[in-house]
Design an enzyme around this catalytic site. Structure first.
Site, short mmCIF file in Angstrom:
data_model
loop_
_atom_site.label_atom_id
_atom_site.label_comp_id
_atom_site.label_asym_id
_atom_site.label_seq_id
_atom_site.Cartn_x
_atom_site.Cartn_y
_atom_site.Cartn_z
N ASN A 94 -10.50 0.34 0.07
CA ASN A 94 -9.04 0.29 0.14
C ASN A 94 -8.51 -0.19 -1.21
O ASN A 94 -8.68 -1.34 -1.59
CB ASN A 94 -8.62 -0.68 1.26
CG ASN A 94 -7.12 -0.83 1.39
OD1 ASN A 94 -6.35 -0.49 0.50
ND2 ASN A 94 -6.69 -1.38 2.52
N CYS A 96 0.81 -1.21 0.00
CA CYS A 96 0.00 0.00 0.00
C CYS A 96 0.85 1.26 0.00
O CYS A 96 0.34 2.35 -0.31
CB CYS A 96 -0.94 -0.01 1.20
SG CYS A 96 -2.04 -1.44 1.24
N HIS A 112 -2.81 6.75 3.15
CA HIS A 112 -3.34 5.54 2.54
C HIS A 112 -4.77 5.35 3.01
O HIS A 112 -5.05 5.44 4.21
CB HIS A 112 -2.47 4.34 2.91
CG HIS A 112 -3.11 3.03 2.59
ND1 HIS A 112 -3.73 2.77 1.38
CD2 HIS A 112 -3.24 1.88 3.32
CE1 HIS A 112 -4.21 1.55 1.39
NE2 HIS A 112 -3.93 0.98 2.55
#
Length: 310
Positions: free
Chosen positions: A266, A110, A236
């Site tokens: 996500n 990520c 993030h």
């Protein structure tokens, strides 16, 4: 000096709501929202990681006004690409008519996009390229275990891209990056032929909310500003509860905080450029204003820097 000269983003058309997920696993909209803040996510049906990456990159390149032949580097940050060779970056370069750039994929989970952005920044500062194209692109639906209600409610697909260029004003601050390999298995995606995303959610939550704020503050210090000077914060987009807890630890009362996770889920390495491009597109943050980018995830890794909005 380097700067982000343009941004672009792309998401699939299909929206999967929390209600849709209740037909796959034992969950509810109330359960998902309370724990993650997510209400929907985009799922790519007929698009590959390359398709997503090329669409976002094409918009960024068009917005920059730069001739494709002038791009000297293409980096795609991804952890969900099925293709190994040729790289997604090489495929994107071919589609966009970029003739001879160095092109490669980068996997730092990520934190991939902010890692790739720093890599491009260093390349341009060193004079090895005048313009670089940096892309975060993920098709997490390909690696989702749709029977695991703790992870399938989180993930979505999308891409974001930035053109990094030499020239004034200086718009990309020094990177703060690192990893904690001792906890490398906290987030994982194994089995090369049918990988599936998995994580120890509580461990990730504790790590992100208790140990990462000092690194975010250090990124601001290295850029020569205080957190109270920030006009925006783009972390993030892992989980709204993590974002809220992390931002609370930063003294940034003026900052617009990206919460794209609510509608996009996500999207791993795509989440920071996707959220940043949307903030800039709707001018939620003025041109030239300082924005903290900070990403974290598998590895366990982190990378962040302060940038000036194009």
């Amino acid at each position: 000096m380097t700067r982000i000269s343009a941004l672009g983003h792309h998401q699939p058309e299909h929206v999967m709501t929390n209600e849709d997920l209740t037909r796959l696993v034992d969950t509810s909209d109330e359960w998902i929202v309370r724990r993650t803040g997510i209400s929907a996510r985009r799922i790519a049906r007929d698009e590959s990681v390359t398709d997503l990456a090329a669409a976002a990159a094409g918009k960024a390149l068009a917005g920059s006004g730069i001739d494709p032949a002038a791009i000297g580097q293409v980096i795609v940050a991804t952890c969900s690409a099925i293709d190994r060779v040729p790289s997604i970056a090489a495929q994107v370069a071919g589609r966009l008519g970029i003739p001879d750039a160095v092109a490669f994929d980068l996997n730092n989970g990520c934190a991939g996009f902010t890692t790739a952005l720093a890599t491009a920044d260093h390349t341009v500062r060193a004079g090895a390229a005048r313009h670089a194209l940096v892309i975060g692109a993920e098709k997490m639906s390909d690696v989702t275990d749709w029977s695991d209600r703790t992870s399938c409610v989180l993930l979505g697909d999308g891409a974001g891209a930035a053109v990094v260029s030499a020239g004034e004003p200086d718009g990309i601050g020094p990177v703060v990056w690192g990893s904690d390999p001792a906890r490398r298995d906290t987030v994982r995606m194994r089995d090369a032929w049918q990988p599936r995303f998995a994580q120890d959610g509580q461990s990730v939550f504790r790590w992100a909310t208790t140990e990462l704020a000092p690194f975010a503050r250090e990124a601001c210090e290295r850029a020569g500003i205080g957190t109270h000077d920030l006009a925006g914060i783009v972390t993030h987009q892992a989980n709204l509860r993590i974002i809220e807890a992390l931002v609370r630890q930063l003294d940034a009362p003026q900052a617009v905080v990206a919460q794209d996770v609510v509608e996009s889920g996500n999207t791993s390495a795509a989440s920071v450029p996707l959220a940043l491009a949307k903030l800039v597109e709707r001018r939620a943050v003025p041109a030239g204003a300082p924005v903290l980018l900070f990403a974290f995830g598998g590895g366990l890794s982190w990378a962040g820097q302060v940038v000036r909005c194009p």
